[in-house]
Design a protein around this motif. Structure first.
Motif, PDB file in Angstrom:
ATOM      1  N   GLY A   1       0.832  -1.198   0.000  1.00 55.09           N
ATOM      2  CA  GLY A   1       0.000   0.000   0.000  1.00 55.09           C
ATOM      3  C   GLY A   1       0.868   1.249   0.000  1.00 55.09           C
ATOM      4  O   GLY A   1       0.400   2.322  -0.381  1.00 55.09           O
ATOM      5  N   VAL A   2       2.113   1.107   0.418  1.00 62.52           N
ATOM      6  CA  VAL A   2       3.043   2.233   0.280  1.00 62.52           C
ATOM      7  C   VAL A   2       3.647   2.127  -1.111  1.00 62.52           C
ATOM      8  O   VAL A   2       4.119   1.055  -1.505  1.00 62.52           O
ATOM      9  CB  VAL A   2       4.166   2.188   1.337  1.00 62.52           C
ATOM     10  CG1 VAL A   2       5.162   3.316   1.088  1.00 62.52           C
ATOM     11  CG2 VAL A   2       3.582   2.277   2.737  1.00 62.52           C
TER      12      VAL A   2
ATOM     13  N   VAL B   1      -3.491   3.874   0.451  1.00 61.43           N
ATOM     14  CA  VAL B   1      -2.255   4.033  -0.323  1.00 61.43           C
ATOM     15  C   VAL B   1      -1.503   5.270   0.174  1.00 61.43           C
ATOM     16  O   VAL B   1      -2.099   6.333   0.359  1.00 61.43           O
ATOM     17  CB  VAL B   1      -2.524   4.197  -1.843  1.00 61.43           C
ATOM     18  CG1 VAL B   1      -1.203   4.361  -2.599  1.00 61.43           C
ATOM     19  CG2 VAL B   1      -3.289   3.001  -2.403  1.00 61.43           C
ATOM     20  N   VAL B   2      -0.216   5.082   0.429  1.00 71.39           N
ATOM     21  CA  VAL B   2       0.641   6.208   0.770  1.00 71.39           C
ATOM     22  C   VAL B   2       1.669   6.332  -0.344  1.00 71.39           C
ATOM     23  O   VAL B   2       2.300   5.336  -0.714  1.00 71.39           O
ATOM     24  CB  VAL B   2       1.368   5.977   2.112  1.00 71.39           C
ATOM     25  CG1 VAL B   2       2.249   7.170   2.453  1.00 71.39           C
ATOM     26  CG2 VAL B   2       0.362   5.721   3.222  1.00 71.39           C
TER      27      VAL B   2
ATOM     28  N   LEU C   1       3.114  -4.000  -4.920  1.00 65.44           N
ATOM     29  CA  LEU C   1       3.696  -2.965  -5.774  1.00 65.44           C
ATOM     30  C   LEU C   1       4.404  -1.921  -4.933  1.00 65.44           C
ATOM     31  O   LEU C   1       3.947  -1.556  -3.853  1.00 65.44           O
ATOM     32  CB  LEU C   1       2.600  -2.255  -6.566  1.00 65.44           C
ATOM     33  CG  LEU C   1       1.898  -3.042  -7.659  1.00 65.44           C
ATOM     34  CD1 LEU C   1       0.783  -2.181  -8.253  1.00 65.44           C
ATOM     35  CD2 LEU C   1       2.882  -3.459  -8.747  1.00 65.44           C
ATOM     36  N   PHE C   2       5.500  -1.420  -5.419  1.00 66.33           N
ATOM     37  CA  PHE C   2       6.125  -0.274  -4.749  1.00 66.33           C
ATOM     38  C   PHE C   2       6.517   0.803  -5.764  1.00 66.33           C
ATOM     39  O   PHE C   2       5.889   1.842  -5.846  1.00 66.33           O
ATOM     40  CB  PHE C   2       7.317  -0.713  -3.892  1.00 66.33           C
ATOM     41  CG  PHE C   2       7.996   0.441  -3.227  1.00 66.33           C
ATOM     42  CD1 PHE C   2       7.307   1.184  -2.268  1.00 66.33           C
ATOM     43  CD2 PHE C   2       9.279   0.833  -3.575  1.00 66.33           C
ATOM     44  CE1 PHE C   2       7.896   2.288  -1.661  1.00 66.33           C
ATOM     45  CE2 PHE C   2       9.872   1.939  -2.984  1.00 66.33           C
ATOM     46  CZ  PHE C   2       9.184   2.664  -2.028  1.00 66.33           C
TER      47      PHE C   2
ATOM     48  N   GLU D   1       5.339   7.920  10.401  1.00 69.91           N
ATOM     49  CA  GLU D   1       5.188   6.476  10.486  1.00 69.91           C
ATOM     50  C   GLU D   1       4.003   6.037   9.644  1.00 69.91           C
ATOM     51  O   GLU D   1       2.965   6.698   9.641  1.00 69.91           O
ATOM     52  CB  GLU D   1       4.953   6.058  11.939  1.00 69.91           C
ATOM     53  CG  GLU D   1       4.911   4.560  12.118  1.00 69.91           C
ATOM     54  CD  GLU D   1       4.631   4.137  13.566  1.00 69.91           C
ATOM     55  OE1 GLU D   1       4.501   5.023  14.435  1.00 69.91           O
ATOM     56  OE2 GLU D   1       4.540   2.920  13.793  1.00 69.91           O
ATOM     57  N   VAL D   2       4.181   4.942   8.932  1.00 68.74           N
ATOM     58  CA  VAL D   2       3.059   4.352   8.222  1.00 68.74           C
ATOM     59  C   VAL D   2       2.498   3.267   9.127  1.00 68.74           C
ATOM     60  O   VAL D   2       3.246   2.421   9.636  1.00 68.74           O
ATOM     61  CB  VAL D   2       3.492   3.751   6.872  1.00 68.74           C
ATOM     62  CG1 VAL D   2       2.282   3.161   6.154  1.00 68.74           C
ATOM     63  CG2 VAL D   2       4.178   4.803   6.013  1.00 68.74           C
TER      64      VAL D   2
END
Ligand SMILES: Cc1cc2nc3c(=O)[nH]c(=O)nc-3n(C[C@H](O)[C@H](O)[C@H](O)COP(=O)(O)OP(=O)(O)OC[C@H]3O[C@@H](n4cnc5c(N)ncnc54)[C@H](O)[C@@H]3O)c2cc1C
Ligand SMILES: Cc1cc2nc3c(=O)[nH]c(=O)nc-3n(C[C@H](O)[C@H](O)[C@H](O)COP(=O)(O)OP(=O)(O)OC[C@H]3O[C@@H](n4cnc5c(N)ncnc54)[C@H](O)[C@@H]3O)c2cc1C
Ligand code: FES
Lengths: 394, 483, 103
Positions: free
Chosen positions: B155-156, B285-286, C59-60, B251-252
């Protein structure tokens, strides 16, 4: 002038690091200088094999066995610092002729006390299920082991400094200090360092340093490429190499040679080593070297054909024309000692070399006779020594 | 045996720079080969849906789209005339100079491998070896990253990665976004997300709006950028996207996926101001972006002269014709300094023309864009105190899962001060990505908090003898040509 | 120039939908999508777990640089999901052979 020490070590590769470590253990005051950071020379561009299996019978095998004892003895408590692994080596023969020479070598090694077991094709396949179907048999060497060489050098330097030694990075030695014929220290851009004994552990550059001191120690570079694969699940369980490797190691042929040494690593990658060629300090990537490594590795482990390489690197093995290292006091330049020229075995030999040299430096009789490695075997002083003497005393 | 394609000029990369270089070289009369890892032309900026599925339309909705359509038409025309051989879907894994001969016969070889080794995709173009008299490298770059706790959670994403995802697929990678980092690029990312129907909870910019003031003159030199900025401002207003300056994600949050972020305000050096912490929940999402890192392995493999750019990136030094310190080797686009697509096109045109032996006139527009880029870099620096955001357990090298503690230990107790030794002692940068993602951060950690990494340390991580993974079977089948 | 097309939604019924499988389970993908997008739009955001800490990854970087998104495609291991376009019938597996397990 920096403060004087009993021992000044030039070079923080594995050899210099081990020398510094054992000298400090002996209670000597030690200064280590490197032109870069620890492990910035060949010790960071190699593989970490400690092999008994590939040694020629004679002084090198003696030194190897002694060194192995030091790894398992004096250095045992630090094993985890450098990922010591008793992995065992396997030599594979895929041709009748190489099987025959392997059998001969095994018999001779066994007489010298090397632990070696013959592997028939079935036991070989049990040990290495992915080996080529062409394999006719092999030999197993349970004593072969491995370390992470950069960590060996870095931690030995650190342990030495913990024991009172001093490490100075980014300090190239540019000349020697003398008093009469005697070497009494070194000159660097950071000033002079004087010492009771100066130890040349400059690896592939040891010849240049010896020349600065006016003595001939012919250490030359022998280039080697290593290829690293993508991370995989365990597919190769030992250090596996082809029987032809043994012939290559001691070879004096300048041309490109490669016989595969294939091994899995804890990080999942497989190392494919290594070529041997004499091209000076040439750093251009040789596609021929890559092709040879790939071809030979696939011949040994066919599954590798469908595996990707993610990087490769190369280093320059420090070798002497007689393929023996130079270890000990240099009578031609009193006060100067050498520990260099360990060619493709410097990692394995470092522990023993360091301990023996430290014994000699502190005036004891070394556990193993160092005379086969004596620097003076290369003859008289160099003629140009005076130039350096003037420069160094200027 | 690998087929060999020869040309006068080989170009690597079909982004703005490479496309322009190929077109200019072809229009100057050269026979050109263009190799690109992507499946279709465009690179990062002009990434678009597969043309097989969504045919090319107007350049609308896309800054610089007109330029693309123009270049694309000229590219297609040159291909039609047989002046450009286009090799998509291939990664150059090694580039070499055949022989270091000067003058007209300086020649280069490119070794390639399929970007994706998937049977279903094995299109018309198989692996090829390219041989050319001149080489233009336009490999672009990728988002620069600074690790923070939790940045390894699914998500990052890289801010540019989100952008690429949207452009390539026409959908969003999630619903509720937080975008953080620094630089003007965060604006189009957030705007694009919002326009595609996503919710942008906040854009966190570590620098301050007043950081612009000293550079206003340079910025004013590129009026189209102001226009772009105004458009983004309108999008931000329309979608009510909060733009928080001097703010960072500290921080995530999440266990197996992003669930939220903790943020804080920072001072000019990037130090967290106590009491300013807040949290955003329900984030999926970040996107992080701290500028871009030029992809330097191919230029470095030739030993080109490099320098540190205003943004702290290692870039290649070129002359006014885009020629590097290696005769016959030209560089254009991000690898000569991150400066946006317009500049990349101008550099590509110059490089292509020069590589084909044509005359390159001094470009005023390029100079203006360079000044603008520099102003941007100075206004959006990597905060010097960013290492303070790390906790010892923070993963820095995502591939080998090396933590901040391992790296600082290697620095403190083993004397590792550069990426090379850090890599040797900790494996940071030894994994799949070969230090592309963690290289900058590792270089910073080696240098110590608040100290910018040296060119030498950056180059230690950017030297990658294999520019892409390559099959061992392919290596075994290499023909014997060199040494 | 095609840009994102907001509002575009795909289902099994959409003409031209691409059928693929992920770890044996059928998924519908939009033609032209890459594997990463096909997985994410089907709610799968992690498909690999790391070797050391068994942490999930998906995914990144989105552009083929980070190798976080590796999948096995039609038996071909370690392909980057963000770069490979879906094709009818593709068999995608998330547990890459260098991994202990999957997220
Ligand atoms: C491809 C390859 C694979 C190998 N595989 C193995 C293996 O599996 N097992 C094994 O045992 N061996 C192996 N070796 C051999 C091993 O790497 C070397 O024998 C060993 O690293 C030599 O160590 P060293 O300390 O002598 O030299 P180095 O590690 O090179 O250290 C010398 C140091 O001296 C410093 N120095 C040089 N000049 C100066 C100066 N003027 N002033 C100050 N400092 C200076 C350098 O910076 C350097 O740090 C391999 C070698 C290669 C190339
Ligand atoms: C993910 C991402 C998204 C971006 N989105 C935007 C945006 O929306 N708006 C904006 O203003 N700017 C954006 N940028 C910045 C933009 O990429 C640059 O300003 C511009 O594209 C630079 O052009 P270039 O030609 O130098 O490189 P690129 O456009 O990056 O093109 C480089 C090309 O070279 C190829 N390549 C690289 N190495 C190799 C190799 N070894 N073999 C074969 N091919 C290779 C790449 O696949 C790529 O196609 C983005 C950057 C990134 C990284
Ligand atoms: S997301 Fe980085 S390589 Fe695919």
């Amino acid at each position: 002038m920096n403060s004087a020490s009993d021992v000044l070590v030039i070079g923080a590769g594995v050899i210099g690091a081990a020398t510094a470590y054992f000298a400090a253990q002996q209670g000597l005051t030690v200064t280590v200088l490197d032109k870069g950071l620890p492990a910035s020379g060949t010790s960071s561009a190699c593989e970490g094999n400690i092999l008994v299996s590939d040694k020629e019978l004679g002084p090198e095998l003696e030194l190897t066995r002694y060194s192995l004892g030091v790894w398992h003895g004096d250095l045992a408590e630090h094993k985890r610092l450098w990922e010591f692994e008793s992995k065992g080596g396997i030599i594979v023969a895929s041709r009748e002729s190489s099987l025959a020479s392997l059998n001969r070598v095994m018999a001779a090694q066994a007489r010298y006390g090397v632990v070696v077991e013959k592997l028939d094709p079935d036991t070989l396949r049990n040990a290495e299920p992915n080996i080529t179907p062409d394999a006719l048999g092999g030999a197993s060497y349970p004593e072969d082991c491995q370390v992470q060489p950069m960590l060996v050098a870095a931690h030995l330097v650190r342990l030495a400094t913990d024991a009172g030694a001093r490490f100075v990075a980014d300090t190239p030695v540019t000349g020697f200090l003398r008093s009469g014929d005697r070497i009494t220290g070194v000159r660097t851009p950071r000033g002079d360092f004087s010492a009771g004994a100066v130890v040349n552990c400059a690896g592939t550059w040891a010849g240049e340093l010896a020349a600065l001191a006016g003595v001939n120690v012919p250490v030359l570079p022998r280039r080697g490429f290593v290829m690293v694969t993508e991370p995989l699940p365990p597919m190769v369980h030992h250090k596996v190499y082809a029987a032809e490797y043994i012939d290559n190691v001691g070879s004096s042929d300048a041309g490109l040679q490669a016989s595969p040494v294939v091994e899995g690593t804890p990080s999942g990658t497989i190392l494919i080593g290594s070529t041997r060629e004499r091209v000076g300090f040439d750093r251009t990537v040789s596609t021929n070297a890559l092709r040879l490594l790939a071809e030979n590795a696939v011949a040994l482990f066919p599954f590798l054909e469908h595996v990707k390489a993610i990087r490769h690197y190369h280093g320059f093995r420090p070798y002497c024309p007689d393929h023996l290292p130079v270890i000990g006091h240099d009578e031609r330049a009193p006060g100067l000692w050498h520990a260099a020229g360990h060619e493709g075995a410097g990692i394995g030999l470092s522990a023993g070399t360091g301990k023996l040299l430290a014994q000699a430096l502190s005036g004891q009789a070394p556990d193993l006779d160092l005379s086969p490695f004596a620097p003076a075997r290369f003859g008289e002083r160099k003629e140009n020594s005076t130039t350096h003497r003037e420069e160094a005393t200027a | 045996m690998t087929p060999i394609v020869s040309a006068d000029v080989a170009v690597v990369g079909a982004g703005p720079a490479g496309l322009a270089a190929a077109v200019a070289a072809a229009e100057s009369g050269a026979a050109v080969v263009l190799v690109d890892a992507g499946a279709q032309p465009g690179g990062q900026f002009w990434r678009h849906r597969p043309e097989t599925v969504v045919p090319e339309q107007e350049g609308k909705g896309h800054h610089g789209g007109r330029t693309y359509l123009d270049l694309r038409a000229r590219f297609d025309a040159a291909r039609g005339r047989g002046r450009i051989t286009y090799l998509p879907g291939l990664q150059v894994w090694m580039a070499q100079q055949l022989h270091p001969v000067q003058g007209d016969d300086a020649g280069f070889t490119l070794r390639t491998t399929p970007t994706a080794a998937v049977a279903a995709l094995e299109a018309s173009v198989g692996t090829q070896t390219v041989v050319a008299r001149r080489l233009v490298l336009c490999p672009g770059g990728y988002d620069r990253q600074l690790p923070v706790p939790g940045w390894d959670l699914p998500g990052v994403m890289a801010a540019g990665g989100i952008q690429a995802f949207i452009k390539a697929n026409g959908i969003l990678p999630g619903k509720r976004f937080v975008i953080a980092g620094t630089g003007p690029f965060l604006l189009p990312v957030a705007a694009n997300i919002a326009e595609a129907g996503g919710k942008v909870l906040a854009v966190l910019e570590s620098s301050s709006p007043t950081a612009w003031l000293p550079h206003l003159r340079a910025a004013a030199g590129v009026p189209e950028k102001a226009l772009e900025g105004a458009e983004y401002a309108a999008v931000f207003a329309r979608h009510r996207i909060p733009y928080r300056t001097r703010s960072i994600v500290t921080e995530v949050l999440g266990t197996d996926h992003v669930s939220g972020v903790r943020t804080a305000r920072v001072d000019a050096d990037g130090r967290v101001r106590p009491g300013t912490e807040r949290a955003y929940e329900d984030v999926d999402v970040v996107g992080f972006g701290w500028g871009f890192t030029p992809q330097m392995e191919l230029p470095l493999s030739f030993g080109v002269q490099t320098r540190l750019d205003a943004d702290g990136s290692l870039v290649g030094v070129v002359d006014e014709r885009q020629q590097s310190s290696v005769p016959g080797l030209f560089l254009a686009g991000e690898v000569t300094g991150v400066g946006g697509a317009t500049l990349a096109v101008l550099e590509g045109l110059a490089a292509g023309t020069a590589a084909a032996g044509g005359t390159v006139l001094p470009e005023k527009t390029a100079a203006r864009h360079r000044r603008f880029a520099e102003a941007m870099h100075r206004a959006h620096p990597v905060p010097p105190a960013w290492q303070d955001w790390l906790v010892p357990e923070t993963i820095v090298c995502r591939c080998e899962e090396v933590t901040a503690r391992q790296l600082t230990d290697a620095r403190e107790s083993l004397g590792a001060r550069d990426t090379r030794t850090l890599k040797s002692f900790t494996r940071a940068g030894m994994g799949w990505c070969q230090g592309r993602v963690c290289g900058f951060a590792a270089a910073c950690i080696g240098a110590g908090s608040g100290v910018a990494p040296t060119a030498e340390s950056l180059s230690g991580s950017a030297k990658r003898p294999l520019a892409a993974p390559v099959g061992i079977g392919e290596l075994a089948a290499l023909e014997t040509t060199d040494n | 120039m095609s840009t994102h097309s907001s509002g575009e939604t795909w289902s099994v019924n959409t003409p031209g939908a691409v059928n693929v499988s992920f770890d044996g389970r059928p998924l519908v993908a939009v033609p032209g999508q890459n594997i990463g997008a096909a997985l994410v739009s089907n709610g799968i955001t992690a498909w690999r777990s790391t070797r050391k800490n068994a942490r999930p990854r998906g995914l990144f970087c989105g552009i083929g640089v980070c190798f976080d998104c590796l999948v096995t495609v039609d038996g071909e291991a370690n392909q980057r999901a963000c770069l490979v376009e879906v094709q009818e019938g593709m068999e995608i597996e998330g547990s890459c052979p260098d991994q202990g397990g999957r997220a």
